[in-house]
Design a protein around this motif. Structure first.
Motif, PDB file in Angstrom:
ATOM      1  N   PRO A 182      19.676  41.915  20.207  1.00 51.82           N
ATOM      2  CA  PRO A 182      18.716  42.191  21.286  1.00 51.82           C
ATOM      3  C   PRO A 182      18.669  41.022  22.270  1.00 51.82           C
ATOM      4  O   PRO A 182      18.561  39.862  21.862  1.00 51.82           O
ATOM      5  N   ARG A 183      18.749  41.336  23.556  1.00 52.98           N
ATOM      6  CA  ARG A 183      18.731  40.297  24.588  1.00 52.98           C
ATOM      7  C   ARG A 183      17.963  40.797  25.815  1.00 52.98           C
ATOM      8  O   ARG A 183      18.070  41.973  26.185  1.00 52.98           O
ATOM      9  N   MET A 184      17.223  39.887  26.450  1.00 54.38           N
ATOM     10  CA  MET A 184      16.486  40.214  27.667  1.00 54.38           C
ATOM     11  C   MET A 184      17.223  39.639  28.872  1.00 54.38           C
ATOM     12  O   MET A 184      17.757  38.522  28.821  1.00 54.38           O
ATOM     13  N   SER A 185      17.270  40.397  29.965  1.00 57.81           N
ATOM     14  CA  SER A 185      17.938  39.934  31.183  1.00 57.81           C
ATOM     15  C   SER A 185      17.182  38.751  31.777  1.00 57.81           C
ATOM     16  O   SER A 185      15.983  38.577  31.538  1.00 57.81           O
ATOM     17  N   PRO A 186      17.864  37.913  32.559  1.00 61.35           N
ATOM     18  CA  PRO A 186      17.209  36.724  33.115  1.00 61.35           C
ATOM     19  C   PRO A 186      15.984  37.029  33.967  1.00 61.35           C
ATOM     20  O   PRO A 186      15.051  36.214  34.028  1.00 61.35           O
ATOM     21  N   ASP A 187      15.951  38.197  34.616  1.00 62.76           N
ATOM     22  CA  ASP A 187      14.786  38.529  35.438  1.00 62.76           C
ATOM     23  C   ASP A 187      13.703  39.256  34.647  1.00 62.76           C
ATOM     24  O   ASP A 187      12.661  39.629  35.204  1.00 62.76           O
ATOM     25  N   GLY A 188      13.935  39.471  33.350  1.00 62.85           N
ATOM     26  CA  GLY A 188      12.928  40.088  32.508  1.00 62.85           C
ATOM     27  C   GLY A 188      12.747  41.574  32.705  1.00 62.85           C
ATOM     28  O   GLY A 188      11.822  42.167  32.139  1.00 62.85           O
ATOM     29  N   ARG A 189      13.635  42.217  33.437  1.00 58.73           N
ATOM     30  CA  ARG A 189      13.441  43.626  33.769  1.00 58.73           C
ATOM     31  C   ARG A 189      14.232  44.572  32.863  1.00 58.73           C
ATOM     32  O   ARG A 189      13.951  45.770  32.820  1.00 58.73           O
ATOM     33  N   LEU A 191      16.742  44.984  29.017  1.00 54.93           N
ATOM     34  CA  LEU A 191      17.184  44.421  27.750  1.00 54.93           C
ATOM     35  C   LEU A 191      18.450  45.143  27.318  1.00 54.93           C
ATOM     36  O   LEU A 191      18.750  46.251  27.789  1.00 54.93           O
ATOM     37  N   SER A 192      19.181  44.483  26.444  1.00 56.97           N
ATOM     38  CA  SER A 192      20.424  45.056  25.910  1.00 56.97           C
ATOM     39  C   SER A 192      20.426  44.906  24.403  1.00 56.97           C
ATOM     40  O   SER A 192      19.726  44.067  23.837  1.00 56.97           O
ATOM     41  N   TRP A 193      21.216  45.741  23.757  1.00 57.30           N
ATOM     42  CA  TRP A 193      21.439  45.631  22.323  1.00 57.30           C
ATOM     43  C   TRP A 193      22.726  46.367  21.974  1.00 57.30           C
ATOM     44  O   TRP A 193      23.306  47.078  22.801  1.00 57.30           O
ATOM     45  N   ILE A 194      23.173  46.186  20.752  1.00 59.15           N
ATOM     46  CA  ILE A 194      24.363  46.858  20.231  1.00 59.15           C
ATOM     47  C   ILE A 194      23.923  47.733  19.070  1.00 59.15           C
ATOM     48  O   ILE A 194      23.130  47.307  18.222  1.00 59.15           O
ATOM     49  N   GLY A 195      24.426  48.970  19.030  1.00 56.65           N
ATOM     50  CA  GLY A 195      24.072  49.872  17.945  1.00 56.65           C
ATOM     51  C   GLY A 195      25.261  50.684  17.470  1.00 56.65           C
ATOM     52  O   GLY A 195      26.250  50.845  18.182  1.00 56.65           O
ATOM     53  N   TRP A 196      25.153  51.191  16.248  1.00 59.70           N
ATOM     54  CA  TRP A 196      26.182  52.087  15.708  1.00 59.70           C
ATOM     55  C   TRP A 196      25.573  52.920  14.585  1.00 59.70           C
ATOM     56  O   TRP A 196      24.472  52.633  14.099  1.00 59.70           O
ATOM     57  N   CYS A 209      24.179  48.950  24.715  1.00 51.97           N
ATOM     58  CA  CYS A 209      23.135  49.702  25.410  1.00 51.97           C
ATOM     59  C   CYS A 209      22.341  48.785  26.330  1.00 51.97           C
ATOM     60  O   CYS A 209      22.053  47.634  25.977  1.00 51.97           O
ATOM     61  N   VAL A 210      21.967  49.305  27.491  1.00 48.50           N
ATOM     62  CA  VAL A 210      21.103  48.603  28.440  1.00 48.50           C
ATOM     63  C   VAL A 210      19.973  49.550  28.820  1.00 48.50           C
ATOM     64  O   VAL A 210      20.213  50.734  29.108  1.00 48.50           O
ATOM     65  N   HIS A 222      17.911  54.276  27.413  1.00 47.14           N
ATOM     66  CA  HIS A 222      19.051  53.366  27.510  1.00 47.14           C
ATOM     67  C   HIS A 222      20.284  54.080  28.020  1.00 47.14           C
ATOM     68  O   HIS A 222      20.409  55.308  27.925  1.00 47.14           O
ATOM     69  N   ALA A 223      21.200  53.294  28.577  1.00 44.85           N
ATOM     70  CA  ALA A 223      22.499  53.787  29.033  1.00 44.85           C
ATOM     71  C   ALA A 223      23.595  53.040  28.289  1.00 44.85           C
ATOM     72  O   ALA A 223      23.459  51.847  27.966  1.00 44.85           O
ATOM     73  N   LEU A 224      24.689  53.739  28.024  1.00 37.77           N
ATOM     74  CA  LEU A 224      25.845  53.120  27.365  1.00 37.77           C
ATOM     75  C   LEU A 224      26.674  52.391  28.408  1.00 37.77           C
ATOM     76  O   LEU A 224      27.094  52.978  29.401  1.00 37.77           O
ATOM     77  N   ARG A 225      26.930  51.094  28.178  1.00 43.88           N
ATOM     78  CA  ARG A 225      27.673  50.298  29.146  1.00 43.88           C
ATOM     79  C   ARG A 225      29.053  49.877  28.642  1.00 43.88           C
ATOM     80  O   ARG A 225      29.919  49.515  29.433  1.00 43.88           O
ATOM     81  N   ALA A 226      29.278  49.895  27.357  1.00 44.93           N
ATOM     82  CA  ALA A 226      30.601  49.582  26.792  1.00 44.93           C
ATOM     83  C   ALA A 226      30.615  50.068  25.359  1.00 44.93           C
ATOM     84  O   ALA A 226      29.570  50.333  24.756  1.00 44.93           O
ATOM     85  N   GLY A 227      31.811  50.191  24.801  1.00 40.34           N
ATOM     86  CA  GLY A 227      31.949  50.604  23.418  1.00 40.34           C
ATOM     87  C   GLY A 227      32.071  52.101  23.275  1.00 40.34           C
ATOM     88  O   GLY A 227      32.129  52.855  24.246  1.00 40.34           O
ATOM     89  N   GLY A 228      32.107  52.548  22.027  1.00 38.56           N
ATOM     90  CA  GLY A 228      32.248  53.960  21.722  1.00 38.56           C
ATOM     91  C   GLY A 228      32.758  54.142  20.312  1.00 38.56           C
ATOM     92  O   GLY A 228      32.834  53.178  19.535  1.00 38.56           O
ATOM     93  N   PRO A 229      33.137  55.360  19.929  1.00 37.41           N
ATOM     94  CA  PRO A 229      33.573  55.609  18.548  1.00 37.41           C
ATOM     95  C   PRO A 229      34.784  54.797  18.131  1.00 37.41           C
ATOM     96  O   PRO A 229      34.962  54.510  16.944  1.00 37.41           O
ATOM     97  N   ARG A 230      35.641  54.414  19.090  1.00 40.26           N
ATOM     98  CA  ARG A 230      36.860  53.672  18.766  1.00 40.26           C
ATOM     99  C   ARG A 230      36.944  52.370  19.567  1.00 40.26           C
ATOM    100  O   ARG A 230      38.015  51.844  19.790  1.00 40.26           O
TER     101      ARG A 230
END
Length: 681
Positions: A182-189, A191-196, A209-210, A222-230
């Motif tokens: 879990p991470r918060m953007s520098p402007d605080g608006r 957040l991101s995380w990784i899930g599976w 996810c963002v 959230h929106a998917l920004r990178a990654g996927g099943p493979r």
């Protein structure tokens, strides 16, 4: 069974060379530094304490070089997230927040104050926290909360925020079965995380996810920004309010990418056929750290060696995007931190034990040697280099030599390994005699064996036993294609690769074909026992907390790995026949030699019943074995007394199996399951 053409000799009785590297010395150095942080002008890290019941203690180095404990005695900065644990502490403004192993609660502590650590969260036997992160400008810690509701796989996870002042807790997001980073953007608006989700493991496929951060401190859609099943994203950090750094592998290698926060394609930075990441066994692992000027420092390389590099995504024409720093290390603990002027990490090399160090981060060019400063105390006894082996990184054609029942065609591939010949300042192997060798098998199986200073290996090589550490197909550090060689082939490819290395050493005249053994822990224990029961290459095997029956293991192991075998062997029940074919327990009567089985009684990853079942099967088949259990130990040894006892049992085991019986030599041509000794009781 065929074997490499080599002059056959009757091995002389094995007599271990005398060595000052004792099991007690190995126990004192066991483990490596852990998570690292820059805290103002201080450096903080955690380190193992085998002689303090195996606790992890957070320590700090002051600017004057003085090193002192941050955590008082009795506190253990560990947690049980995913059973293997996640990032367990973070520095706060005047101290730290950490998870305490014995009750899995969050605590805050000011090391310069008079009070003992103060608990933030209530006592709950079924809840643990891990992967700690402090969002900027917020008086709270973010973490992954794991709640166990009943059965081993009845588990819920969520990203939560806990107030550092009051302990008040709220859920931020709960989108996947597994969540991390879990991470918060520098402007605080945002957040991101990784899930599976099951059945994926994090090195198979994850999602970056963002989401917008609402006024109430929870995540929006959230929106998917990178990654996927493979595609596997293993770490992501904000570069600025509009983009993130991410380690991901759409092209088959974990490389650094720049990912637009609001959509658009990710851009690789300094793309290379090497890894800037690894298998995400412990949430909170970091392979890179962003710098305030938009660059990053990153651990990168392959299983043959790693380095730390400066990565500049804005490098102009003629300027490299990747600059390797001039550091004396070839492997690094997977934790790194940096600020505008320096970085901190823990590194090692073949003649240098793991140590926490700082190095300057220059605007351009390399780091001069005099700007590298070791800040940790030594983690190992002072050993004369004459007693240490001189390892070599090797590759061998897969399937080129030897024999293994069930072999598949892999002759066009290479097996990666590191070889450590026997080394002693006063003894050599007599002319015409080849020494015994032991194949070391890493766990995971998505692990690897770094080629670094290792007193455990030196414990054997200084006694006249060669060691080969094998990064078999499935190991990290060599790209996705090498890692996925093991898919559907666990118990075949890993075994074949270990046999390949062993017989290659015989073919080169380095190893005695009648004195080859194999050892490993966890998944490495499985491979060792599978090699013992499904090939004729080894006269004995040592298994530490190893898997012996894959069907019962899949039914009883923890949630994180409960679907792991879907990919390694196949999903149940439709693949049940494959599980039976590869089971060491069911093939115990075909063992080519004795086994030493060691297990911790509190292991919840691999139940101690796995070793007990193997012991019963060997006894029923009349195969010699030894079986020992250790109260208070879980999955892996942490206590000095266990480390010492296990090593001493292992060297006694080798002394017995490497001493030939009366009569003809026992070699790879003997019938499967034939006795190694006259007395099999």
């Amino acid at each position: 069974m065929s074997h490499p053409s080599a002059a056959r000799t009757t091995p002389s009785a094995f007599r271990a060379w005398p060595s000052p590297i004792t099991a007690a010395a190995v126990a004192r150095q066991d483990g490596t530094p852990g998570w690292v942080s820059l805290v103002g002008d201080e450096v903080w890290w955690d380190e193992p304490r085998p002689h303090e019941a195996g606790r992890r203690c957070v320590v700090r180095a002051r600017p004057d070089g003085e090193v002192e404990d941050v955590l008082p005695a009795g506190f253990d900065a560990r947690n049980g997230l995913h059973e293997y644990g996640g990032r367990s502490w973070r520095p706060t403004g005047d101290g730290l927040v950490f998870t305490h192993w014995h009750d899995q609660r969050l605590y805050v502590h000011c090391p310069d104050g008079p009070d003992a650590p103060r608990p933030l969260t209530p006592t709950r036997k079924n809840v643990t926290y891990g992967d700690l992160y402090l969002p900027p400008s917020r008086d709270e810690v973010w973490a992954v909360r794991e709640t166990r509701l009943g059965g081993v796989c009845d588990v819920e996870r969520a990203l939560v925020a806990v107030s550092l002042s009051t302990g008040t807790e709220r859920t931020i997001a709960a989108t996947h079965r597994f969540m991390t980073c879990p991470r918060m953007s520098p402007d605080g608006r945002h957040l991101s995380w990784i899930g599976w989700n099951h059945p994926n493991m994090p090195w198979d496929g994850t999602e970056l996810c963002v989401a917008p951060l609402r006024a109430d401190g929870t995540a929006g859609v959230h929106a998917l920004r990178a990654g996927g099943p493979r595609e596997s994203v293993v770490q992501a950090e904000w570069r600025d309010a509009d983009s993130l750094w991410a380690v991901t592998d759409p092209d088959g290698w974990w490389n650094l990418h720049l990912v637009p926060a609001r959509g658009g394609p990710a851009r690789p930075v300094a793309a290379a056929e090497e890894e800037f990441g690894g298998a995400l066994w412990k949430p909170g692992t970091s392979w890179f750290a962003p710098l305030p000027d938009g660059r990053a420092v990153a651990i990168n390389g392959t299983g043959a060696g790693r380095r730390i590099s400066l990565v500049d995504p804005d490098a102009g024409p003629g300027t490299p995007a990747l600059t390797h720093l001039d550091l004396p290390y070839t492997d690094f603990v997977q934790s790194i931190d940096a600020d505008a002027g320096r970085l901190v990490a823990a590194g090692a090399a073949t003649t240098l034990p793991y140590a926490v160090f700082t190095a300057a981060v220059p605007a351009t060019g390399a780091v001069p040697d005099h700007e590298v400063r070791i800040v940790s105390g030594s983690f190992v006894p002072d050993v004369d280099p004459a007693w240490l082996p001189r390892p070599t990184a090797r590759t061998f054609p897969a399937g080129a030599t030897g024999s293994a029942r069930g072999r598949t065609g892999t002759d066009d591939l290479l097996v990666h390994a590191h070889t450590y010949p026997p080394a002693h300042p006063h003894h050599t192997t007599p002319d015409g005699e080849r020494p015994p060798w032991v194949i070391f098998v890493h766990g995971g199986p998505t692990g690897d064996y770094p080629m670094v200073y290792d007193l455990e290996i030196a414990y054997f090589t200084s006694r006249g036993i060669g060691v080969a550490t094998v990064d078999y197909g499935g190991a990290v550090g060599y790209g996705r294609a090498y890692r996925e060689r093991l898919n559907g082939a666990w118990g075949i490819v890993d075994v074949q690769d270990c046999v390949t290395v062993a017989w290659a050493l015989v073919a080169e005249g380095l190893a005695d074909p009648d004195r080859l053994a194999i050892r490993g822990g966890s998944a490495g224990g499985w491979t060792a026992l599978a090699a013992l029961t499904h090939t004729d290459a080894f006269v004995g095997a040592v298994s530490f907390y190893g898997i012996t029956d894959p069907v019962s293991w899949a039914d009883t192991t923890h949630d994180f790995e409960s679907r792991y075998l879907d990919g390694l062997i196949g999903p149940l029940p439709q693949s049940a026949a494959l599980y039976e074919q590869r089971s060491p327990v069911l093939a115990a009567s075909h063992a080519s030699g004795p086994a030493l089985l060691l297990h911790g009684l509190e292991d919840v990853i691999v139940d101690p019943a796995q070793s007990s079942a193997m012991a019963r099967a060997l006894r029923a088949a009349g195969i010699p074995y030894e079986h020992a259990e250790f109260p208070g130990e879980r999955h892996g040894w942490r206590r000095a007394e266990t480390i010492r006892a296990a090593l001493e049992a292992e060297i006694r085991f080798y002394e017995r199996i490497f001493t030939p019986p009366e009569g003809p030599a026992a070699g790879p041509d003997r019938p499967v399951g034939s006795p190694l000794t006259a007395d099999r009781s």
